[in-house]
Design a protein around this motif. Structure first.
Motif, PDB file in Angstrom:
ATOM      1  N   ARG A  22     -11.018  42.310  51.801  1.00  0.00           N
ATOM      2  CA  ARG A  22     -10.087  41.269  52.229  1.00  0.00           C
ATOM      3  C   ARG A  22      -9.212  41.823  53.352  1.00  0.00           C
ATOM      4  O   ARG A  22      -9.110  43.033  53.536  1.00  0.00           O
ATOM      5  CB  ARG A  22      -9.258  40.749  51.068  1.00  0.00           C
ATOM      6  N   TYR A  23      -8.595  40.925  54.070  1.00  0.00           N
ATOM      7  CA  TYR A  23      -7.704  41.284  55.171  1.00  0.00           C
ATOM      8  C   TYR A  23      -6.283  41.096  54.677  1.00  0.00           C
ATOM      9  O   TYR A  23      -5.933  40.030  54.158  1.00  0.00           O
ATOM     10  CB  TYR A  23      -7.989  40.389  56.376  1.00  0.00           C
ATOM     11  N   GLU A  24      -5.452  42.123  54.809  1.00  0.00           N
ATOM     12  CA  GLU A  24      -4.095  42.074  54.267  1.00  0.00           C
ATOM     13  C   GLU A  24      -3.161  42.873  55.173  1.00  0.00           C
ATOM     14  O   GLU A  24      -3.370  44.062  55.392  1.00  0.00           O
ATOM     15  CB  GLU A  24      -4.121  42.683  52.857  1.00  0.00           C
ATOM     16  N   SER A  25      -2.158  42.232  55.707  1.00  0.00           N
ATOM     17  CA  SER A  25      -1.121  42.887  56.508  1.00  0.00           C
ATOM     18  C   SER A  25      -1.682  43.777  57.621  1.00  0.00           C
ATOM     19  O   SER A  25      -1.268  44.917  57.798  1.00  0.00           O
ATOM     20  CB  SER A  25      -0.210  43.726  55.618  1.00  0.00           C
ATOM     21  N   GLY A  26      -2.655  43.262  58.347  1.00  0.00           N
ATOM     22  CA  GLY A  26      -3.202  44.010  59.464  1.00  0.00           C
ATOM     23  C   GLY A  26      -4.210  45.074  59.091  1.00  0.00           C
ATOM     24  O   GLY A  26      -4.623  45.868  59.927  1.00  0.00           O
ATOM     25  N   HIS A  27      -4.594  45.133  57.824  1.00  0.00           N
ATOM     26  CA  HIS A  27      -5.566  46.122  57.361  1.00  0.00           C
ATOM     27  C   HIS A  27      -6.709  45.431  56.627  1.00  0.00           C
ATOM     28  O   HIS A  27      -6.528  44.383  56.020  1.00  0.00           O
ATOM     29  CB  HIS A  27      -4.911  47.104  56.381  1.00  0.00           C
ATOM     30  N   ASP A  28      -7.884  46.058  56.684  1.00  0.00           N
ATOM     31  CA  ASP A  28      -8.996  45.640  55.828  1.00  0.00           C
ATOM     32  C   ASP A  28      -8.860  46.435  54.543  1.00  0.00           C
ATOM     33  O   ASP A  28      -8.698  47.657  54.577  1.00  0.00           O
ATOM     34  CB  ASP A  28     -10.340  45.951  56.501  1.00  0.00           C
ATOM     35  N   VAL A  29      -8.902  45.736  53.408  1.00  0.00           N
ATOM     36  CA  VAL A  29      -8.761  46.390  52.107  1.00  0.00           C
ATOM     37  C   VAL A  29     -10.093  46.273  51.370  1.00  0.00           C
ATOM     38  O   VAL A  29     -10.534  45.177  51.028  1.00  0.00           O
ATOM     39  CB  VAL A  29      -7.624  45.747  51.270  1.00  0.00           C
ATOM     40  N   LEU A  30     -10.719  47.415  51.157  1.00  0.00           N
ATOM     41  CA  LEU A  30     -11.987  47.488  50.440  1.00  0.00           C
ATOM     42  C   LEU A  30     -11.695  47.964  49.028  1.00  0.00           C
ATOM     43  O   LEU A  30     -11.062  49.004  48.838  1.00  0.00           O
ATOM     44  CB  LEU A  30     -12.936  48.467  51.138  1.00  0.00           C
ATOM     45  N   LYS A  31     -12.118  47.187  48.045  1.00  0.00           N
ATOM     46  CA  LYS A  31     -11.911  47.563  46.649  1.00  0.00           C
ATOM     47  C   LYS A  31     -13.274  47.673  45.978  1.00  0.00           C
ATOM     48  O   LYS A  31     -14.078  46.747  46.037  1.00  0.00           O
ATOM     49  CB  LYS A  31     -11.034  46.544  45.930  1.00  0.00           C
ATOM     50  N   ILE A  32     -13.511  48.828  45.380  1.00  0.00           N
ATOM     51  CA  ILE A  32     -14.787  49.104  44.730  1.00  0.00           C
ATOM     52  C   ILE A  32     -14.560  49.150  43.228  1.00  0.00           C
ATOM     53  O   ILE A  32     -13.657  49.840  42.744  1.00  0.00           O
ATOM     54  CB  ILE A  32     -15.376  50.442  45.232  1.00  0.00           C
ATOM     55  N   TYR A  33     -15.358  48.394  42.489  1.00  0.00           N
ATOM     56  CA  TYR A  33     -15.243  48.315  41.029  1.00  0.00           C
ATOM     57  C   TYR A  33     -16.392  49.076  40.384  1.00  0.00           C
ATOM     58  O   TYR A  33     -17.529  49.009  40.852  1.00  0.00           O
ATOM     59  CB  TYR A  33     -15.306  46.850  40.573  1.00  0.00           C
ATOM     60  N   TYR A  34     -16.075  49.766  39.287  1.00  0.00           N
ATOM     61  CA  TYR A  34     -17.065  50.585  38.580  1.00  0.00           C
ATOM     62  C   TYR A  34     -17.343  50.051  37.185  1.00  0.00           C
ATOM     63  O   TYR A  34     -16.475  49.462  36.549  1.00  0.00           O
ATOM     64  CB  TYR A  34     -16.548  52.025  38.431  1.00  0.00           C
ATOM     65  N   ARG A  35     -18.562  50.291  36.697  1.00  0.00           N
ATOM     66  CA  ARG A  35     -18.902  50.046  35.298  1.00  0.00           C
ATOM     67  C   ARG A  35     -18.346  51.222  34.509  1.00  0.00           C
ATOM     68  O   ARG A  35     -18.644  52.375  34.816  1.00  0.00           O
ATOM     69  CB  ARG A  35     -20.416  50.009  35.096  1.00  0.00           C
ATOM     70  N   PHE A  48      -9.254  51.097  49.122  1.00  0.00           N
ATOM     71  CA  PHE A  48      -9.185  51.813  50.392  1.00  0.00           C
ATOM     72  C   PHE A  48      -8.661  50.862  51.461  1.00  0.00           C
ATOM     73  O   PHE A  48      -9.108  49.724  51.540  1.00  0.00           O
ATOM     74  CB  PHE A  48     -10.570  52.309  50.813  1.00  0.00           C
ATOM     75  N   LYS A  49      -7.711  51.334  52.267  1.00  0.00           N
ATOM     76  CA  LYS A  49      -7.176  50.530  53.369  1.00  0.00           C
ATOM     77  C   LYS A  49      -7.634  51.132  54.690  1.00  0.00           C
ATOM     78  O   LYS A  49      -7.580  52.341  54.883  1.00  0.00           O
ATOM     79  CB  LYS A  49      -5.649  50.506  53.339  1.00  0.00           C
ATOM     80  N   PHE A  50      -8.078  50.254  55.574  1.00  0.00           N
ATOM     81  CA  PHE A  50      -8.559  50.668  56.884  1.00  0.00           C
ATOM     82  C   PHE A  50      -7.811  49.895  57.954  1.00  0.00           C
ATOM     83  O   PHE A  50      -7.730  48.664  57.887  1.00  0.00           O
ATOM     84  CB  PHE A  50     -10.059  50.378  57.037  1.00  0.00           C
ATOM     85  N   GLY A  51      -7.273  50.609  58.932  1.00  0.00           N
ATOM     86  CA  GLY A  51      -6.628  49.949  60.057  1.00  0.00           C
ATOM     87  C   GLY A  51      -7.664  49.315  60.958  1.00  0.00           C
ATOM     88  O   GLY A  51      -8.842  49.659  60.922  1.00  0.00           O
ATOM     89  N   ARG A  52      -7.216  48.392  61.754  1.00  0.00           N
ATOM     90  CA  ARG A  52      -8.096  47.738  62.721  1.00  0.00           C
ATOM     91  C   ARG A  52      -7.771  48.238  64.116  1.00  0.00           C
ATOM     92  O   ARG A  52      -6.613  48.487  64.428  1.00  0.00           O
ATOM     93  CB  ARG A  52      -7.928  46.226  62.661  1.00  0.00           C
ATOM     94  N   SER A  53      -8.787  48.365  64.940  1.00  0.00           N
ATOM     95  CA  SER A  53      -8.547  48.760  66.324  1.00  0.00           C
ATOM     96  C   SER A  53      -8.288  47.500  67.151  1.00  0.00           C
ATOM     97  O   SER A  53      -8.850  46.442  66.894  1.00  0.00           O
ATOM     98  CB  SER A  53      -9.740  49.528  66.882  1.00  0.00           C
ATOM     99  N   THR A  54      -7.413  47.635  68.117  1.00  0.00           N
ATOM    100  CA  THR A  54      -7.075  46.514  68.993  1.00  0.00           C
ATOM    101  C   THR A  54      -7.609  46.803  70.382  1.00  0.00           C
ATOM    102  O   THR A  54      -7.386  47.876  70.926  1.00  0.00           O
ATOM    103  CB  THR A  54      -5.547  46.317  69.044  1.00  0.00           C
TER     104      THR A  54
END
Length: 125
Positions: A22-35, A48-54
């Protein structure tokens, strides 16, 4: 076999169940779920939060106007490719009303918590 995920510190690749992006506050937020087995002390998810390049690009119109465009990180794109190989394209399910309500409720909890935190800091001054 999954170099991007391994570089992110993900070691339990065989236990990955699903993921969201999802996109949140200027960052892409990747959430990984485990069994996980019941009673397991291991986390059920990692975020994990990833910044975006402009980038500044030339806009159409022939008037030499420019606009700024944000692009996702190459790391998040590579991680998504690897995750899709592991769990398939489950994350691309159409968004339902229930999904949006859940997302809104989560946002309300986060905002309430953050507001309380800021108020506590103000009161401590």
């Amino acid at each position: 076999m999954y170099p991007t995920l391994q570089s992110m510190g993900i070691t339990s690749i065989q236990d990955i169940e699903k993921f969201t992006l999802r996109y949140e506050s200027g960052h892409d937020v990747l959430k990984i779920y485990y069994r996980r087995e019941k009673g397991s002390l291991l986390p059920k998810s990692k975020k994990f939060k990833f910044g975006r390049s402009t980038k500044t690009v030339l806009a159409d119109g022939g008037q030499q106007t420019y606009r700024q465009v944000q692009e996702p990180s190459l790391i998040v794109l590579r991680a998504m490719e690897e995750l899709e190989q592991i769990v398939g394209r489950q994350h691309e399910v159409k968004v339902t009303k229930e999904d949006l309500v859940n997302e809104l409720e989560h946002l309300e909890k986060v905002m309430t918590s953050k507001i309380s935190e800021i108020r506590d800091k103000i009161n401590a001054m």
